[in-house]
Design a protein around this motif. Structure first.
Motif, PDB file in Angstrom:
ATOM      1  N   GLY A 100       0.763  -1.292   0.065  1.00  0.00           N
ATOM      2  CA  GLY A 100       0.012  -0.041  -0.050  1.00  0.00           C
ATOM      3  C   GLY A 100       0.699   1.519   0.052  1.00  0.00           C
ATOM      4  N   TRP A 101       2.152   1.329  -0.171  1.00  0.00           N
ATOM      5  CA  TRP A 101       2.800   2.440   0.094  1.00  0.00           C
ATOM      6  C   TRP A 101       3.022   2.717  -1.577  1.00  0.00           C
ATOM      7  CZ3 TRP A 101       8.872   3.371   0.492  1.00  0.00           C
ATOM      8  CH2 TRP A 101       8.992   4.754   0.758  1.00  0.00           C
ATOM      9  N   GLU A 102       2.615   4.041  -2.005  1.00  0.00           N
ATOM     10  CA  GLU A 102       2.596   4.504  -3.321  1.00  0.00           C
ATOM     11  C   GLU A 102       3.640   4.511  -4.023  1.00  0.00           C
ATOM     12  OE1 GLU A 102       0.879   8.399  -3.554  1.00  0.00           O
ATOM     13  OE2 GLU A 102      -1.043   7.646  -3.304  1.00  0.00           O
ATOM     14  N   PRO A 103       4.918   4.817  -3.767  1.00  0.00           N
ATOM     15  CA  PRO A 103       5.976   4.866  -4.522  1.00  0.00           C
ATOM     16  C   PRO A 103       6.582   3.480  -4.743  1.00  0.00           C
ATOM     17  CG  PRO A 103       6.591   5.794  -2.516  1.00  0.00           C
ATOM     18  CD  PRO A 103       5.109   5.734  -2.629  1.00  0.00           C
ATOM     19  N   LEU A 104       6.293   2.456  -4.167  1.00  0.00           N
ATOM     20  CA  LEU A 104       6.690   1.146  -4.348  1.00  0.00           C
ATOM     21  C   LEU A 104       5.883   0.563  -5.688  1.00  0.00           C
ATOM     22  CD1 LEU A 104       7.169  -0.708  -1.060  1.00  0.00           C
ATOM     23  CD2 LEU A 104       9.035   0.277  -2.572  1.00  0.00           C
ATOM     24  N   PHE A 105       4.636   0.884  -5.823  1.00  0.00           N
ATOM     25  CA  PHE A 105       3.958   0.277  -6.488  1.00  0.00           C
ATOM     26  C   PHE A 105       3.064   1.186  -7.620  1.00  0.00           C
ATOM     27  CE2 PHE A 105       3.809  -1.724  -2.347  1.00  0.00           C
ATOM     28  CZ  PHE A 105       4.096  -3.241  -2.778  1.00  0.00           C
ATOM     29  N   LEU A 106       3.294   2.565  -7.548  1.00  0.00           N
ATOM     30  CA  LEU A 106       2.738   3.301  -8.395  1.00  0.00           C
ATOM     31  C   LEU A 106       3.463   4.456  -8.954  1.00  0.00           C
ATOM     32  CD1 LEU A 106      -0.838   4.086  -6.775  1.00  0.00           C
ATOM     33  CD2 LEU A 106      -0.502   2.357  -8.382  1.00  0.00           C
ATOM     34  N   ALA A 107       3.113   4.930 -10.118  1.00  0.00           N
ATOM     35  CA  ALA A 107       4.036   6.014 -10.593  1.00  0.00           C
ATOM     36  C   ALA A 107       3.833   7.552  -9.743  1.00  0.00           C
ATOM     37  CB  ALA A 107       3.932   6.358 -12.066  1.00  0.00           C
ATOM     38  N   ARG A 108       4.294   7.465  -8.463  1.00  0.00           N
ATOM     39  CA  ARG A 108       4.029   8.573  -7.784  1.00  0.00           C
ATOM     40  C   ARG A 108       5.636   8.693  -7.096  1.00  0.00           C
ATOM     41  NH1 ARG A 108      -1.574   8.380  -6.340  1.00  0.00           N
ATOM     42  NH2 ARG A 108      -2.408   8.089  -8.252  1.00  0.00           N
ATOM     43  N   GLN A 109       5.922  10.023  -6.808  1.00  0.00           N
ATOM     44  CA  GLN A 109       7.053  10.332  -5.959  1.00  0.00           C
ATOM     45  C   GLN A 109       8.459   9.608  -6.536  1.00  0.00           C
ATOM     46  OE1 GLN A 109       6.722  10.168  -1.581  1.00  0.00           O
ATOM     47  NE2 GLN A 109       4.643   9.456  -2.044  1.00  0.00           N
ATOM     48  N   GLY A 110       8.203   9.582  -7.952  1.00  0.00           N
ATOM     49  CA  GLY A 110       9.475   9.011  -8.715  1.00  0.00           C
ATOM     50  C   GLY A 110       9.444   7.621  -8.925  1.00  0.00           C
ATOM     51  N   GLY A 111       8.245   6.850  -8.217  1.00  0.00           N
ATOM     52  CA  GLY A 111       8.090   5.590  -8.420  1.00  0.00           C
ATOM     53  C   GLY A 111       7.731   4.966  -9.715  1.00  0.00           C
ATOM     54  N   PRO A 112       7.239   3.788  -9.729  1.00  0.00           N
ATOM     55  CA  PRO A 112       7.147   2.549  -9.014  1.00  0.00           C
ATOM     56  C   PRO A 112       8.656   1.659  -8.934  1.00  0.00           C
ATOM     57  CG  PRO A 112       6.107   1.813 -10.864  1.00  0.00           C
ATOM     58  CD  PRO A 112       6.597   3.219 -11.263  1.00  0.00           C
ATOM     59  N   VAL A 113       8.802   1.315  -7.703  1.00  0.00           N
ATOM     60  CA  VAL A 113       9.893   0.427  -7.658  1.00  0.00           C
ATOM     61  C   VAL A 113       9.589  -0.877  -8.519  1.00  0.00           C
ATOM     62  CG1 VAL A 113      11.512  -0.889  -6.027  1.00  0.00           C
ATOM     63  CG2 VAL A 113      10.888   1.606  -5.751  1.00  0.00           C
ATOM     64  N   PHE A 114       8.507  -1.437  -8.048  1.00  0.00           N
ATOM     65  CA  PHE A 114       8.087  -2.558  -8.728  1.00  0.00           C
ATOM     66  C   PHE A 114       7.396  -2.148  -9.812  1.00  0.00           C
ATOM     67  CE2 PHE A 114       8.277  -3.714  -4.225  1.00  0.00           C
ATOM     68  CZ  PHE A 114       8.904  -5.121  -4.179  1.00  0.00           C
ATOM     69  N   ALA A 115       8.161  -2.280 -11.084  1.00  0.00           N
ATOM     70  CA  ALA A 115       7.812  -1.482 -12.486  1.00  0.00           C
ATOM     71  C   ALA A 115       6.708  -2.268 -13.244  1.00  0.00           C
ATOM     72  CB  ALA A 115       8.917  -1.268 -12.972  1.00  0.00           C
ATOM     73  N   ALA A 116       7.060  -3.688 -13.254  1.00  0.00           N
ATOM     74  CA  ALA A 116       6.128  -4.477 -13.989  1.00  0.00           C
ATOM     75  C   ALA A 116       6.113  -6.034 -13.531  1.00  0.00           C
ATOM     76  CB  ALA A 116       6.910  -4.620 -15.439  1.00  0.00           C
TER      77      ALA A 116
END
Length: 286
Positions: A100-116
């Motif tokens: 549920g932490w946005e930048p790990l999973f969504l294109a927010r704050q420079g994310g996502p870390v888990f891209a695909a």
């Protein structure tokens, strides 16, 4: 021959020194069958979630992946992807990530870390509070358990739980924080049960890794250089992981390296991983 599978559970901000005082039967069971050992965050890595989680899931340090804080802008994840993305894109494997932490999973704050990853479950907290994150983590756990128990062909999965860290930021490391750790352990147990109840469980061989990113000061908070902040930990069990002989000099980058090893994948030299599989590290002596 059993099919290798890997589950990594990331629990944000769990202090190692408090674990012996708490009721964490699922983590204890995992540690007793394998190991639970400290990780000292290196001096170049800020004790923040962004850089630590990125190192954990990419297998490379901050100098390579370029994440120095909780804003991921300027990262080099296109060159050094997370293990769920690399396995799906380069190995043709099925992967899953949830949290549920946005930048790990969504294109927010420079994310996502888990891209695909092959499959993604993002569930936002209704509010940025300890209670909001407790509800979020339970929803994430319920969905991840549903997916894991379904028998879907998933080679490697990552599940993120964030309520423990949020509780420390709001309420320090007292009773509520300790209760949040025990709740996270129950959620870990739910995920382990889902793995055991898979339709093809008898023909699968699972590696389970549980990891935290950083510690906390007594008053709550991290980002500094104190021992409490710089001490993290990894617990693991699975093929090739010897019981009661925790490896020495564990690093966060070893998690992704072990994911690849558990799946029988030899990393390409061009990946330039900084970590090593757990079984290649020297066991600690008594």
């Amino acid at each position: 021959m059993p099919t290798p599978r890997v589950l990594v559970v990331g629990i944000d901000g769990v202090r190692l020194d408090l674990l012996p005082m708490l009721e964490t039967p699922n983590l204890d069971e995992l540690a007793n069958a394998g190991f639970l050992a400290p990780v000292h965050i290196d001096d170049d890595t800020p004790t923040m979630s962004g850089p630590c989680w990125t190192t954990i899931v990419t297998g490379v340090g901050v100098a390579k992946h370029g994440v120095w804080g909780n804003n991921f802008t300027g990262n080099r994840l296109g060159v050094f992807p997370d293990f769920t993305t690399r396995l799906a894109a380069e190995q043709g494997l099925r992967t899953f990530a949830a949290g549920g932490w946005e930048p790990l999973f969504l294109a927010r704050q420079g994310g996502p870390v888990f891209a695909a990853p092959s499959r993604l479950a993002y569930i936002a907290p209704r509010e940025d509070t300890p209670q909001g994150w407790e509800e979020c983590d339970q929803s994430v756990t319920d969905e991840a358990a549903r997916v894991l128990s379904s028998g879907e062909d998933l080679d490697a999965s990552f599940v993120y739980l964030g309520a423990v860290d949020e509780t420390a930021h709001f309420l320090a490391c007292g009773a509520e924080y300790r209760s949040a750790i025990e709740t996270a352990d129950r959620q870990l147990g739910q995920l382990l049960t889902a793995v055991r109840e898979r339709p093809d469980a008898r023909s699968e061989e699972w590696t389970i890794i549980v990891v935290t990113d950083h510690g906390h000061r007594d008053e709550g908070g991290h980002g500094g250089r104190s021992t409490l902040e710089r001490t993290a930990w990894i617990a693991a069990n699975g093929p090739g992981i010897a019981s009661a002989t925790p490896p020495d000099s564990l690093r966060h980058a070893d998690v992704a390296a072990h994911v690849y090893a558990a799946l029988g994948i030899t990393p390409d030299l061009h990946w330039t991983l900084d970590g090593r599989p757990f079984h290649s590290l020297t066991p600690q002596t008594a």
